[in-house]
Every structure is written in structure tokens, then in C-alpha cells.
Motif scaffolding. Structure first.
Motif, PDB file in Angstrom:
ATOM      1  N   LEU A   5       0.826  -1.205   0.000  1.00  0.00           N
ATOM      2  CA  LEU A   5       0.000   0.000   0.000  1.00  0.00           C
ATOM      3  C   LEU A   5       0.859   1.253   0.000  1.00  0.00           C
ATOM      4  N   TRP A   6       1.976   1.210   0.721  1.00  0.00           N
ATOM      5  CA  TRP A   6       2.903   2.355   0.719  1.00  0.00           C
ATOM      6  C   TRP A   6       3.451   2.607  -0.683  1.00  0.00           C
ATOM      7  N   VAL A   7       3.844   1.544  -1.354  1.00  0.00           N
ATOM      8  CA  VAL A   7       4.427   1.682  -2.695  1.00  0.00           C
ATOM      9  C   VAL A   7       3.419   2.301  -3.660  1.00  0.00           C
ATOM     10  N   ILE A   8       2.186   1.803  -3.629  1.00  0.00           N
ATOM     11  CA  ILE A   8       1.162   2.337  -4.521  1.00  0.00           C
ATOM     12  C   ILE A   8       0.862   3.796  -4.196  1.00  0.00           C
ATOM     13  N   SER A   9       0.789   4.126  -2.908  1.00  0.00           N
ATOM     14  CA  SER A   9       0.484   5.498  -2.504  1.00  0.00           C
ATOM     15  C   SER A   9       1.574   6.463  -2.952  1.00  0.00           C
ATOM     16  N   VAL A  10       2.829   6.062  -2.776  1.00  0.00           N
ATOM     17  CA  VAL A  10       3.940   6.916  -3.199  1.00  0.00           C
ATOM     18  C   VAL A  10       3.955   7.057  -4.715  1.00  0.00           C
ATOM     19  N   ALA A  11       3.762   5.941  -5.424  1.00  0.00           N
ATOM     20  CA  ALA A  11       3.735   5.989  -6.887  1.00  0.00           C
ATOM     21  C   ALA A  11       2.607   6.881  -7.379  1.00  0.00           C
ATOM     22  N   LEU A  12       1.453   6.799  -6.718  1.00  0.00           N
ATOM     23  CA  LEU A  12       0.318   7.636  -7.087  1.00  0.00           C
ATOM     24  C   LEU A  12       0.634   9.113  -6.890  1.00  0.00           C
ATOM     25  N   GLY A  13       1.214   9.437  -5.739  1.00  0.00           N
ATOM     26  CA  GLY A  13       1.548  10.832  -5.464  1.00  0.00           C
ATOM     27  C   GLY A  13       2.567  11.389  -6.438  1.00  0.00           C
ATOM     28  N   VAL A  14       3.613  10.623  -6.714  1.00  0.00           N
ATOM     29  CA  VAL A  14       4.669  11.075  -7.619  1.00  0.00           C
ATOM     30  C   VAL A  14       4.128  11.237  -9.041  1.00  0.00           C
ATOM     31  N   THR A  15       3.341  10.260  -9.487  1.00  0.00           N
ATOM     32  CA  THR A  15       2.779  10.330 -10.845  1.00  0.00           C
ATOM     33  C   THR A  15       1.840  11.516 -10.991  1.00  0.00           C
ATOM     34  N   ALA A  16       1.028  11.767  -9.965  1.00  0.00           N
ATOM     35  CA  ALA A  16       0.131  12.922 -10.006  1.00  0.00           C
ATOM     36  C   ALA A  16       0.919  14.226 -10.085  1.00  0.00           C
ATOM     37  N   LEU A  17       1.983  14.338  -9.307  1.00  0.00           N
ATOM     38  CA  LEU A  17       2.807  15.550  -9.341  1.00  0.00           C
ATOM     39  C   LEU A  17       3.446  15.754 -10.720  1.00  0.00           C
ATOM     40  N   ILE A  18       3.922  14.669 -11.318  1.00  0.00           N
ATOM     41  CA  ILE A  18       4.503  14.764 -12.659  1.00  0.00           C
ATOM     42  C   ILE A  18       3.435  15.208 -13.659  1.00  0.00           C
ATOM     43  N   ASN A  19       2.240  14.665 -13.514  1.00  0.00           N
ATOM     44  CA  ASN A  19       1.151  15.054 -14.409  1.00  0.00           C
ATOM     45  C   ASN A  19       0.792  16.528 -14.236  1.00  0.00           C
ATOM     46  N   TRP A  20       0.712  16.995 -13.001  1.00  0.00           N
ATOM     47  CA  TRP A  20       0.398  18.408 -12.768  1.00  0.00           C
ATOM     48  C   TRP A  20       1.460  19.308 -13.385  1.00  0.00           C
ATOM     49  N   ARG A  21       2.714  18.894 -13.248  1.00  0.00           N
ATOM     50  CA  ARG A  21       3.816  19.685 -13.820  1.00  0.00           C
ATOM     51  C   ARG A  21       3.707  19.719 -15.343  1.00  0.00           C
ATOM     52  N   SER A  22       3.325  18.588 -15.939  1.00  0.00           N
ATOM     53  CA  SER A  22       3.204  18.552 -17.403  1.00  0.00           C
ATOM     54  C   SER A  22       2.075  19.457 -17.877  1.00  0.00           C
ATOM     55  N   VAL A  23       0.981  19.521 -17.121  1.00  0.00           N
ATOM     56  CA  VAL A  23      -0.126  20.419 -17.473  1.00  0.00           C
ATOM     57  C   VAL A  23       0.318  21.873 -17.341  1.00  0.00           C
ATOM     58  N   LEU A  24       1.042  22.172 -16.289  1.00  0.00           N
ATOM     59  CA  LEU A  24       1.516  23.532 -16.062  1.00  0.00           C
ATOM     60  C   LEU A  24       2.480  23.981 -17.152  1.00  0.00           C
ATOM     61  N   ARG A  25       3.334  23.077 -17.604  1.00  0.00           N
ATOM     62  CA  ARG A  25       4.345  23.403 -18.601  1.00  0.00           C
ATOM     63  C   ARG A  25       3.861  23.188 -20.035  1.00  0.00           C
ATOM     64  N   GLY A  26       2.674  22.641 -20.204  1.00  0.00           N
ATOM     65  CA  GLY A  26       2.171  22.369 -21.549  1.00  0.00           C
ATOM     66  C   GLY A  26       2.881  21.232 -22.235  1.00  0.00           C
ATOM     67  N   ASP A  27       3.406  20.278 -21.451  1.00  0.00           N
ATOM     68  CA  ASP A  27       4.103  19.114 -22.005  1.00  0.00           C
ATOM     69  C   ASP A  27       3.065  18.021 -22.296  1.00  0.00           C
ATOM     70  N   HIS A  28       2.511  18.029 -23.493  1.00  0.00           N
ATOM     71  CA  HIS A  28       1.400  17.140 -23.810  1.00  0.00           C
ATOM     72  C   HIS A  28       1.821  15.674 -23.859  1.00  0.00           C
ATOM     73  N   PHE A  29       3.060  15.406 -24.252  1.00  0.00           N
ATOM     74  CA  PHE A  29       3.521  14.018 -24.313  1.00  0.00           C
ATOM     75  C   PHE A  29       3.510  13.383 -22.930  1.00  0.00           C
ATOM     76  N   VAL A  30       4.088  14.069 -21.950  1.00  0.00           N
ATOM     77  CA  VAL A  30       4.116  13.545 -20.577  1.00  0.00           C
ATOM     78  C   VAL A  30       2.708  13.495 -19.997  1.00  0.00           C
ATOM     79  N   GLU A  31       1.892  14.489 -20.306  1.00  0.00           N
ATOM     80  CA  GLU A  31       0.524  14.504 -19.809  1.00  0.00           C
ATOM     81  C   GLU A  31      -0.249  13.280 -20.292  1.00  0.00           C
ATOM     82  N   ARG A  32      -0.081  12.930 -21.578  1.00  0.00           N
ATOM     83  CA  ARG A  32      -0.813  11.790 -22.129  1.00  0.00           C
ATOM     84  C   ARG A  32      -0.345  10.469 -21.551  1.00  0.00           C
ATOM     85  N   LEU A  33       0.879  10.428 -21.069  1.00  0.00           N
ATOM     86  CA  LEU A  33       1.385   9.216 -20.428  1.00  0.00           C
ATOM     87  C   LEU A  33       0.920   9.112 -18.976  1.00  0.00           C
TER      88      LEU A  33
END
Length: 215
Positions: A5-33
């Protein structure tokens, strides 16, 4: 909390942060992943909470997985902002809300009067009067499906309030905020901060709902 559960929670948090950053920067490739990956990790979180720490009164796993699966379809559809894909996304998220309502109805409610309704009902009326009505009025040919979607989303909030779970109600309310910003940005007035606000509130809402149902 187990290691899994810890691993999934950390992975979820990190992936969400990367996604938010991609939206902020307009990085559509990373956002779609990363956007679909967040929902897949939410499925993993729901599964882990259900099987590793299930508490009395928690709902069956099936409706929650169905809800997240429809959200995944909606996320993929909305990666491109064409009219057809928007309607597909709208239908997918409507189905997701119906599945969440199914899940919530499988949980026990509080004894006595559901006091959260006293907050939810006037808040929904005010939101529709200030924001929802404008969205429907400016939706043009999509007016009817948008209005139906608003009704189903409001039903989700009311069911959560009726059950008396404040954390669940908060998660559903954040979902309403996310969709209100999205709808207003698409149909009424575009704002630079809207895409980031939509995705952050959307992810927070999903996590809160999943945790509230299985905690």
C-alpha cells in the motif's frame, strides 16, 4: 499500512505531481502518459485498501473499479478537446458517477438525521445559480447532455451527504469544483489557471472518494 500500500500510494503521489507539472508546462507528451496512469494507480489503491485493510461497511470493490474504469475512458477522451471526444468523455464520467453512487449506496449511513444535507443542498443550489446555469446556457448544442451530467453529479453529492460521511462528501464536492471549473473554462470564459486547477482537484477528489469508501 502494508509495504504494498505504501508503494502504490507513493507511486500515485509522484505520478500525479509529474502530471500536474506537465499540465503547467504544456508538455502534452508527458501529460498523455501520466494522466491515465494516475487512474490505474487509483485502481491499485482501491484494490489494496479493499483487500488488505477492509473495514466493516465498506462497499464491494466492483462498483469502485467500474467507476475508475469509466474515468479512465473519460480521461483518454478528453486528452483532445474535439466536440465528439468531449461528449464521449462526458458520457464516461456520467457513468462513473452512477457507479460511485452504486458504491456509496452499498455503505451504511449514519444513525439519525443526515446533517451534511444541510450543507450540501444550499451549496448545490448556489453553485448552480452562480456557475452551473451559465455553463448550460453557453453549452449550445451540448446543453442537454451537460445539464443531465450536472444532475447526476449533484445526485452523487446528495447521496454522499445522505450517508453522513464528511470525508466522502468533501471528495464529491471537490469533484464538483473540478467539473465546474472545466465547464466554465470550456463554455463560458477561458482562464490560464483552469487546466491545472481542474486536474489537481480531479485527482484530489478521486483519492478522497477512494480512501473514504475503504478506510
Amino acid at each position: 499500512m502494508t509495504t504494498h500500500l505504501w508503494v502504490i500510494s507513493v507511486a500515485l503521489g509522484v505520478t500525479a505531481l509529474i502530471n500536474w507539472r506537465s499540465v503547467l508546462r504544456g508538455d502534452h507528451f508527458v501529460e498523455r502518459l501520466t494522466k491515465p496512469l494516475v487512474v490505474l494507480l487509483l485502481m491499485g489503491l482501491a484494490w489494496s485498501l479493499h483487500w488488505e485493510g477492509r473495514v466493516p461497511g465498506s462497499p464491494p470493490l466492483l462498483p469502485v473499479v467500474v467507476a475508475l474504469a469509466f474515468c479512465l475512458v473519460g480521461d483518454v477522451a478528453l486528452l483532445r478537446a474535439t466536440e465528439t471526444r468531449f461528449l464521449v468523455g462526458l458520457a464516461a464520467f456520467l457513468a462513473a458517477h452512477v457507479a460511485y453512487i452504486w458504491a456509496i449506496l452499498e455503505t451504511p449511513g449514519v444513525e439519525g438525521f443526515p446533517w451534511p444535507l444541510l450543507v450540501a443542498v444550499p451549496a448545490l443550489v448556489l453553485l448552480h445559480a452562480r456557475v452551473g446555469r451559465d455553463i448550460v446556457r453557453h453549452a449550445g448544442a451540448q446543453r442537454v447532455p451537460v445539464f443531465v451530467y450536472q444532475l447526476v453529479l449533484s445526485a452523487l453529492v446528495l447521496v454522499a451527504a445522505w450517508k453522513g460521511d464528511w470525508l466522502l462528501l468533501f471528495g464529491c464536492a471537490v469533484f464538483v469544483v473540478s467539473d465546474a471549473v472545466l465547464g466554465h473554462d470550456r463554455f463560458v470564459h477561458e482562464r490560464r489557471w483552469a487546466p491545472l486547477t481542474v486536474i489537481v482537484t480531479y485527482h484530489v477528489a478521486q483519492a478522497l472518494i477512494v480512501v473514504a469508501l475503504f478506510r
